[in-house]
Scaffold this motif. Structure first.
Motif, PDB file in Angstrom:
ATOM      1  N   ALA A 132       0.825  -1.213   0.000  1.00  0.00           N
ATOM      2  CA  ALA A 132       0.000   0.000   0.000  1.00  0.00           C
ATOM      3  C   ALA A 132       0.856   1.259   0.000  1.00  0.00           C
ATOM      4  CB  ALA A 132      -0.936  -0.005   1.208  1.00  0.00           C
ATOM      5  N   LEU A 133       2.093   1.149   0.502  1.00  0.00           N
ATOM      6  CA  LEU A 133       2.985   2.305   0.499  1.00  0.00           C
ATOM      7  C   LEU A 133       3.302   2.774  -0.913  1.00  0.00           C
ATOM      8  CD1 LEU A 133       5.540   1.262   3.262  1.00  0.00           C
ATOM      9  CD2 LEU A 133       3.942   3.167   3.379  1.00  0.00           C
ATOM     10  N   PHE A 134       3.175   1.865  -1.892  1.00  0.00           N
ATOM     11  CA  PHE A 134       3.533   2.200  -3.262  1.00  0.00           C
ATOM     12  C   PHE A 134       2.391   2.880  -4.010  1.00  0.00           C
ATOM     13  CE2 PHE A 134       5.923  -2.059  -2.918  1.00  0.00           C
ATOM     14  CZ  PHE A 134       6.890  -1.468  -2.126  1.00  0.00           C
ATOM     15  N   LEU A 150       4.992   7.357   9.085  1.00  0.00           N
ATOM     16  CA  LEU A 150       5.625   8.544   8.515  1.00  0.00           C
ATOM     17  C   LEU A 150       4.839   9.061   7.320  1.00  0.00           C
ATOM     18  CD1 LEU A 150       8.015  10.497   8.551  1.00  0.00           C
ATOM     19  CD2 LEU A 150       9.248   8.899   7.060  1.00  0.00           C
ATOM     20  N   ARG A 151       4.372   8.133   6.475  1.00  0.00           N
ATOM     21  CA  ARG A 151       3.594   8.591   5.325  1.00  0.00           C
ATOM     22  C   ARG A 151       2.278   9.208   5.771  1.00  0.00           C
ATOM     23  NH1 ARG A 151       2.046   6.083  -0.562  1.00  0.00           N
ATOM     24  NH2 ARG A 151       0.954   7.964  -1.188  1.00  0.00           N
ATOM     25  N   ALA A 157      -5.815   9.688   2.541  1.00  0.00           N
ATOM     26  CA  ALA A 157      -4.487   9.081   2.601  1.00  0.00           C
ATOM     27  C   ALA A 157      -3.972   9.028   4.033  1.00  0.00           C
ATOM     28  CB  ALA A 157      -3.518   9.853   1.705  1.00  0.00           C
ATOM     29  N   ARG A 158      -4.090  10.130   4.760  1.00  0.00           N
ATOM     30  CA  ARG A 158      -3.605  10.154   6.142  1.00  0.00           C
ATOM     31  C   ARG A 158      -4.369   9.162   7.008  1.00  0.00           C
ATOM     32  NH1 ARG A 158      -2.673  15.788   9.103  1.00  0.00           N
ATOM     33  NH2 ARG A 158      -0.882  15.666   7.686  1.00  0.00           N
ATOM     34  N   ALA A 159      -5.686   9.098   6.843  1.00  0.00           N
ATOM     35  CA  ALA A 159      -6.494   8.178   7.647  1.00  0.00           C
ATOM     36  C   ALA A 159      -6.132   6.724   7.351  1.00  0.00           C
ATOM     37  CB  ALA A 159      -7.977   8.420   7.380  1.00  0.00           C
ATOM     38  N   LEU A 160      -5.953   6.397   6.071  1.00  0.00           N
ATOM     39  CA  LEU A 160      -5.631   5.022   5.699  1.00  0.00           C
ATOM     40  C   LEU A 160      -4.274   4.596   6.236  1.00  0.00           C
ATOM     41  CD1 LEU A 160      -6.864   4.817   2.000  1.00  0.00           C
ATOM     42  CD2 LEU A 160      -7.643   3.402   3.890  1.00  0.00           C
ATOM     43  N   PHE A 161      -3.244   5.381   5.926  1.00  0.00           N
ATOM     44  CA  PHE A 161      -1.897   4.986   6.322  1.00  0.00           C
ATOM     45  C   PHE A 161      -1.728   5.034   7.836  1.00  0.00           C
ATOM     46  CE2 PHE A 161      -1.027   6.528   1.906  1.00  0.00           C
ATOM     47  CZ  PHE A 161      -0.747   5.275   1.392  1.00  0.00           C
ATOM     48  N   GLY A 162      -2.419   5.948   8.501  1.00  0.00           N
ATOM     49  CA  GLY A 162      -2.363   5.980   9.958  1.00  0.00           C
ATOM     50  C   GLY A 162      -2.960   4.731  10.576  1.00  0.00           C
ATOM     51  N   ARG A 163      -4.108   4.293  10.069  1.00  0.00           N
ATOM     52  CA  ARG A 163      -4.743   3.078  10.591  1.00  0.00           C
ATOM     53  C   ARG A 163      -3.869   1.852  10.359  1.00  0.00           C
ATOM     54  NH1 ARG A 163     -11.123   2.985  10.277  1.00  0.00           N
ATOM     55  NH2 ARG A 163     -11.628   5.138  10.759  1.00  0.00           N
ATOM     56  N   MET A 164      -3.331   1.737   9.148  1.00  0.00           N
ATOM     57  CA  MET A 164      -2.516   0.564   8.849  1.00  0.00           C
ATOM     58  C   MET A 164      -1.226   0.573   9.665  1.00  0.00           C
ATOM     59  SD  MET A 164      -4.643  -0.765   6.936  1.00  0.00           S
ATOM     60  CE  MET A 164      -3.710  -2.268   6.690  1.00  0.00           C
ATOM     61  N   GLY A 165      -0.643   1.753   9.874  1.00  0.00           N
ATOM     62  CA  GLY A 165       0.565   1.838  10.685  1.00  0.00           C
ATOM     63  C   GLY A 165       0.317   1.420  12.128  1.00  0.00           C
ATOM     64  N   LEU A 166      -0.785   1.886  12.716  1.00  0.00           N
ATOM     65  CA  LEU A 166      -1.114   1.504  14.090  1.00  0.00           C
ATOM     66  C   LEU A 166      -1.425   0.015  14.189  1.00  0.00           C
ATOM     67  CD1 LEU A 166      -3.314   4.547  15.183  1.00  0.00           C
ATOM     68  CD2 LEU A 166      -0.965   4.027  15.877  1.00  0.00           C
ATOM     69  N   LEU A 167      -2.075  -0.531  13.165  1.00  0.00           N
ATOM     70  CA  LEU A 167      -2.375  -1.963  13.162  1.00  0.00           C
ATOM     71  C   LEU A 167      -1.089  -2.787  13.138  1.00  0.00           C
ATOM     72  CD1 LEU A 167      -4.384  -4.286  12.954  1.00  0.00           C
ATOM     73  CD2 LEU A 167      -4.410  -3.967  10.477  1.00  0.00           C
ATOM     74  N   LEU A 168      -0.141  -2.406  12.275  1.00  0.00           N
ATOM     75  CA  LEU A 168       1.135  -3.119  12.220  1.00  0.00           C
ATOM     76  C   LEU A 168       1.921  -2.943  13.514  1.00  0.00           C
ATOM     77  CD1 LEU A 168       2.292  -2.361   8.563  1.00  0.00           C
ATOM     78  CD2 LEU A 168       1.573  -4.560   9.492  1.00  0.00           C
ATOM     79  N   LEU A 169       1.828  -1.774  14.124  1.00  0.00           N
ATOM     80  CA  LEU A 169       2.530  -1.536  15.383  1.00  0.00           C
ATOM     81  C   LEU A 169       2.019  -2.471  16.478  1.00  0.00           C
ATOM     82  CD1 LEU A 169       4.484   0.112  17.121  1.00  0.00           C
ATOM     83  CD2 LEU A 169       2.625   1.764  17.486  1.00  0.00           C
ATOM     84  N   LEU A 170       0.705  -2.577  16.617  1.00  0.00           N
ATOM     85  CA  LEU A 170       0.133  -3.467  17.629  1.00  0.00           C
ATOM     86  C   LEU A 170       0.492  -4.923  17.350  1.00  0.00           C
ATOM     87  CD1 LEU A 170      -3.421  -1.879  18.067  1.00  0.00           C
ATOM     88  CD2 LEU A 170      -1.517  -1.799  19.682  1.00  0.00           C
ATOM     89  N   SER A 171       0.405  -5.309  16.077  1.00  0.00           N
ATOM     90  CA  SER A 171       0.732  -6.684  15.715  1.00  0.00           C
ATOM     91  C   SER A 171       2.200  -6.989  16.007  1.00  0.00           C
ATOM     92  CB  SER A 171       0.430  -6.908  14.232  1.00  0.00           C
ATOM     93  OG  SER A 171       0.763  -8.220  13.837  1.00  0.00           O
ATOM     94  N   GLY A 172       3.084  -6.035  15.696  1.00  0.00           N
ATOM     95  CA  GLY A 172       4.504  -6.241  15.972  1.00  0.00           C
ATOM     96  C   GLY A 172       4.796  -6.345  17.456  1.00  0.00           C
ATOM     97  N   LEU A 173       4.106  -5.535  18.268  1.00  0.00           N
ATOM     98  CA  LEU A 173       4.313  -5.599  19.712  1.00  0.00           C
ATOM     99  C   LEU A 173       3.881  -6.951  20.276  1.00  0.00           C
ATOM    100  CD1 LEU A 173       3.142  -2.014  20.782  1.00  0.00           C
ATOM    101  CD2 LEU A 173       5.490  -2.896  20.701  1.00  0.00           C
ATOM    102  N   GLN A 209       6.650   7.848  -4.657  1.00  0.00           N
ATOM    103  CA  GLN A 209       7.867   7.388  -5.317  1.00  0.00           C
ATOM    104  C   GLN A 209       8.988   7.133  -4.310  1.00  0.00           C
ATOM    105  OE1 GLN A 209       7.127   6.612  -8.244  1.00  0.00           O
ATOM    106  NE2 GLN A 209       5.212   7.769  -8.156  1.00  0.00           N
ATOM    107  N   VAL A 210       9.036   7.908  -3.233  1.00  0.00           N
ATOM    108  CA  VAL A 210      10.089   7.708  -2.230  1.00  0.00           C
ATOM    109  C   VAL A 210       9.889   6.387  -1.500  1.00  0.00           C
ATOM    110  CG1 VAL A 210      11.034   8.579  -0.062  1.00  0.00           C
ATOM    111  CG2 VAL A 210      10.544  10.163  -1.936  1.00  0.00           C
ATOM    112  N   PHE A 211       8.661   6.107  -1.060  1.00  0.00           N
ATOM    113  CA  PHE A 211       8.411   4.894  -0.291  1.00  0.00           C
ATOM    114  C   PHE A 211       8.495   3.636  -1.154  1.00  0.00           C
ATOM    115  CE2 PHE A 211       6.420   7.898   2.718  1.00  0.00           C
ATOM    116  CZ  PHE A 211       7.081   7.498   3.867  1.00  0.00           C
ATOM    117  N   SER A 212       8.394   3.777  -2.468  1.00  0.00           N
ATOM    118  CA  SER A 212       8.532   2.606  -3.336  1.00  0.00           C
ATOM    119  C   SER A 212       9.957   2.065  -3.335  1.00  0.00           C
ATOM    120  CB  SER A 212       8.117   2.965  -4.767  1.00  0.00           C
ATOM    121  OG  SER A 212       9.022   3.897  -5.327  1.00  0.00           O
ATOM    122  N   LEU A 213      10.903   2.825  -2.784  1.00  0.00           N
ATOM    123  CA  LEU A 213      12.294   2.368  -2.699  1.00  0.00           C
ATOM    124  C   LEU A 213      12.532   1.463  -1.494  1.00  0.00           C
ATOM    125  CD1 LEU A 213      14.098   5.757  -3.465  1.00  0.00           C
ATOM    126  CD2 LEU A 213      13.613   3.902  -5.058  1.00  0.00           C
TER     127      LEU A 213
END
Length: 497
Positions: free
Chosen positions: A111-113, A179-180, A189-205, A263-267
């Motif tokens: 999704a970052l791409f 960050l995105r 965009a902010r709402a989507l990436f924020g939700r997915m980031g928090l979801l990955l953060l909880l899952s990683g913890l 384009q930056v996050f696609s790297l």
């Protein structure tokens, strides 16, 4: 959330059933089987709800929820294989279970791409190339974490240093989402990436707590499975509460900053692939070289595609800035600029320049009797007929409303008048179908010509005066500028309309 009431109630029932199973069945074979099946059911619910929300969302959100469904489908496949392996131990699928469980979040990372204007239902070569990069990352990461002997063995699992690196990569992906979200403009965009980031953060913890805490001493069906199940209910709530699902027509802000971020996050994946391939090369040089070559090729092709898209966008903007949106001929600013350039060239070459001002006769009656849509059809047809009658090096533009300006280089007043008469006759012979009725459209035309010494405004004023004379003298005729002596007007047979 009303439309997701049944999936949410079902998830609550599954969670309650697992609590009962943990208390009554514990880590017995039946308890482990029940716990695994309930978690598999929760994963399937996440997939179903994600796909349902994706169908009702627009643009960027639709892609994100589809990728979410794919990620949890990968997780569900791993859970199904693990359940089968626990019931019928063989060890033949352990490598695949490790792969699926360890990197189920890779599709979400795609999704970052996505750009802010990514269109669902259309194949995007950039997304396809990024998908290849994600698959390469998956392969390289599996080899790095599970194939290199010093990194993993079946008895001890991952080496502590490698496990830390695994969570470091997990953290990089999570930080990239957050960050995105922070850098994106307010909106979808902010709402989507924020939700997915928090979801990955909880899952990683939760993963980290399991790996560094009690995980090694717990079997399936233990109390920790409740935490895993809760981590499946959270994405279900995240997806089900997405408000844009009710408004698929909402547009995503397509600012320049969001495009640059895409384009930056696609790297991210190519960089991680390169870092892991350096270590893999110590054990499997051919594999590492092949992966790096494919990744570099994808990156190069991606760069070329972006350059091509930028050129296409630049050309589209140039066309939009210089052409009339209705008739697709030059707009007023551009045709006046062309006239100015032709006068400058005429000054260098000491040659005349002719211009023709054309006006559609009784155009207001067309709009009043047939509607403005029919008037647009007439204007497009007139523009097409005028352009077809001109010489290759002549130019025509929409001067305003139903008026057209023709610039004819190297034409004196007589030659410009002949050209105008040819255009008028061509137009007079055409019947235009307006509201299923044939209508004859005619033109009144004023002609002027100037030498290298004449100013643009003076030449336009002369043509406009000649056009006024053509309208006064019955329309459907060509009138020359009044200044040169001895010039008569040329009238069509139907000028007495």
């Amino acid at each position: 959330m009303r439309s997701f009431r049944i999936p949410l109630i079902t998830a609550g029932v599954f969670l309650l059933a697992q609590m009962v199973g943990v208390v009554w069945l514990g880590t017995s074979p039946r308890g482990s089987l029940v716990s695994n099946l309930l978690q598999l059911g929760l994963g399937i619910l996440v997939v179903i709800v994600s796909l349902k929300v994706a169908r009702r969302s627009g643009t960027l959100a639709r892609h994100v929820w589809r990728l979410t469904a794919l990620a949890y489908a990968v997780w569900g496949l791993g859970q199904a294989l693990a359940t089968y392996g626990n019931a019928f131990p063989s060890g033949s699928t352990e490598w695949l279970v490790n792969l699926l469980f360890s990197f189920w979040f890779v599709p979400i990372g795609m999704a970052l791409f996505l750009g802010p204007d990514s269109e669902p239902g259309e194949f995007d070569w950039l997304v396809g190339i990024d998908c290849v990069q994600a698959i390469l990352f998956w392969v390289v990461a599996y080899v790095y974490f599970f194939v290199i002997p010093s990194h993993y063995n079946e008895t001890m699992g991952m080496a502590p240093s490698v496990l830390a690196l695994y969570f470091a990569y997990y953290g990089v992906l999570t930080a990239a989402f957050l960050l995105r979200a922070l850098l994106s403009g307010p909106g979808v965009a902010r709402a989507l990436f924020g939700r997915m980031g928090l979801l990955l953060l909880l899952s990683g913890l939760v993963d980290a707590y399991y790996s560094y805490g009690p995980g090694k001493n717990l079997a399936a069906g233990a109390w920790f499975d409740l935490l895993w199940s809760i981590m499946l209910v959270i994405p279900l709530l995240v997806v089900a509460t997405w408000q844009q699902a009710e408004a698929p027509e909402d547009a995503v802000a397509t600012g320049t900053r969001d495009r640059v971020l895409t384009q930056v996050f696609s790297l991210l994946y190519p960089l991680l692939i390169l870092l892991m391939s350096v270590k893999i090369a110590e054990h499997r040089l051919l594999l590492a070289a092949t992966v790096i070559l494919i990744s570099f090729t994808c990156f190069s092709v991606r760069t070329l595609i972006i350059q091509h898209q930028l050129l296409q966008t630049q050309e589209a903007l140039r066309h939009e800035a210089t052409h009339d949106g209705l008739t697709n001929i030059w707009n007023r600013i551009t045709i006046l600029d062309i006239l100015h350039r032709e006068l400058l060239r005429a000054e260098r070459e000491r040659a005349p320049v002719g211009i023709i001002m054309a006006d559609v006769d009784h155009f207001k009656l067309v709009n009043d009797n047939f509607g403005h849509a029919s008037g647009d059809i007439v204007l497009r047809m007139v523009a097409s007929e005028i352009a077809a009658a001109l010489r290759p090096y002549d130019s025509v533009g929409r001067y305003g409303g139903e008026e057209f300006l023709i610039v004819a280089p190297a034409c004196d007043i007589a030659q410009a008048r002949d050209l105008a008469e040819r255009v008028r006759e061509r137009m007079e012979k055409r019947l235009v179908m307006v509201a299923a009725k044939p209508v004859r459209i005619t033109l009144s035309m004023g002609v002027a010509a100037g030498s290298f010494a004449i100013a643009t405004e003076s030449l336009l004023h002369s043509a406009d005066s000649a056009l006024y004379a053509a309208k006064t003298n019955g329309r459907n005729c060509v009138e020359p500028q009044p200044d040169p002596p001895g010039q008569g007007r040329v009238r069509g047979a139907s000028a007495s309309r």
